[in-house]
Design a protein around this motif. Structure first.
Motif, mmCIF file in Angstrom:
data_model
loop_
_atom_site.group_PDB
_atom_site.id
_atom_site.type_symbol
_atom_site.label_atom_id
_atom_site.label_comp_id
_atom_site.label_asym_id
_atom_site.label_seq_id
_atom_site.Cartn_x
_atom_site.Cartn_y
_atom_site.Cartn_z
ATOM 1 N N ALA A 55 -13.082 1.570 0.980
ATOM 2 C CA ALA A 55 -12.655 2.116 2.278
ATOM 3 C C ALA A 55 -11.463 1.326 2.805
ATOM 4 O O ALA A 55 -10.511 1.901 3.349
ATOM 5 C CB ALA A 55 -13.813 2.089 3.273
ATOM 6 N N ARG A 56 -11.505 0.015 2.622
ATOM 7 C CA ARG A 56 -10.380 -0.827 3.051
ATOM 8 C C ARG A 56 -9.139 -0.509 2.234
ATOM 9 O O ARG A 56 -8.029 -0.448 2.767
ATOM 10 C CB ARG A 56 -10.738 -2.303 2.926
ATOM 11 N N ASP A 61 -3.840 1.860 1.611
ATOM 12 C CA ASP A 61 -2.965 2.822 0.938
ATOM 13 C C ASP A 61 -2.317 3.771 1.940
ATOM 14 O O ASP A 61 -1.123 4.069 1.842
ATOM 15 C CB ASP A 61 -3.725 3.619 -0.123
ATOM 16 N N GLY A 62 -3.081 4.219 2.910
ATOM 17 C CA GLY A 62 -2.518 5.091 3.939
ATOM 18 C C GLY A 62 -1.430 4.388 4.732
ATOM 19 O O GLY A 62 -0.377 4.972 5.030
ATOM 20 N N ARG A 63 -1.672 3.123 5.067
ATOM 21 C CA ARG A 63 -0.671 2.350 5.802
ATOM 22 C C ARG A 63 0.558 2.097 4.945
ATOM 23 O O ARG A 63 1.691 2.173 5.436
ATOM 24 C CB ARG A 63 -1.288 1.048 6.298
ATOM 25 N N GLN A 69 7.292 5.798 3.930
ATOM 26 C CA GLN A 69 7.968 6.918 4.584
ATOM 27 C C GLN A 69 8.899 6.424 5.698
ATOM 28 O O GLN A 69 10.010 6.934 5.857
ATOM 29 C CB GLN A 69 6.936 7.908 5.131
ATOM 30 N N GLU A 70 8.462 5.425 6.439
ATOM 31 C CA GLU A 70 9.305 4.847 7.481
ATOM 32 C C GLU A 70 10.533 4.187 6.862
ATOM 33 O O GLU A 70 11.657 4.324 7.359
ATOM 34 C CB GLU A 70 8.504 3.829 8.296
ATOM 35 N N ARG A 71 10.334 3.478 5.754
ATOM 36 C CA ARG A 71 11.446 2.836 5.046
ATOM 37 C C ARG A 71 12.449 3.879 4.573
ATOM 38 O O ARG A 71 13.663 3.680 4.637
ATOM 39 C CB ARG A 71 10.912 2.022 3.861
ATOM 40 N N MET A 72 11.949 4.997 4.067
ATOM 41 C CA MET A 72 12.825 6.073 3.607
ATOM 42 C C MET A 72 13.676 6.603 4.765
ATOM 43 O O MET A 72 14.876 6.854 4.599
ATOM 44 C CB MET A 72 11.988 7.198 2.990
#
Length: 125
Positions: A55-56, A61-63, A69-72
């Protein structure tokens, strides 16, 4: 994790689960059949640790995906400004700095990770 390394966090997760298990009395019971085929664990305690750790990982992975995506998006801004000012889309000297940084932090596999990130971030502007 506030100042805690990933290894320490996993160690703490394992220690917490082990501390919660009652101490065995007498001879050890034979190992049971797998508790869950999903985790591959042979005890409920191990299955619990694996489930919690997974779960962690899913959360991490989601983060990570969100950060990529933010870096892109940030990279697209840089490329747009560079091209708009008459420069090239890619700055190879900067990419070499990024490759070295990842290699320094993560070893040789870090270079492959950085190459993948750079490839993702070289989108067409």
């Amino acid at each position: 994790m506030s100042g805690m390394s990933g290894v320490q966090a996993v160690t703490d997760l394992t220690s917490t689960s082990a501390a919660a298990a009652p101490a065995a009395k007498g001879p050890a019971a034979p190992a049971k059949a797998p508790v869950t085929t999903d985790t591959g664990a042979r005890t409920e305690a191990a299955a619990g640790v694996i489930t919690d750790a997974r779960a962690r990982i899913d959360d991490l992975d989601g983060r990570i995906i969100g950060l990529v995506q933010e870096r892109m998006a940030v990279s697209a801004v840089i490329q747009r400004e560079r091209i708009g000012s008459g420069g090239r889309r890619v700055n190879l000297a900067r990419e070499m700095q990024i490759l070295e940084h990842y290699r320094g932090q993560l070893g040789r596999p870090g270079t492959a990770l950085a190459m993948t990130l750079l490839e993702l971030c070289r989108g067409r502007v």
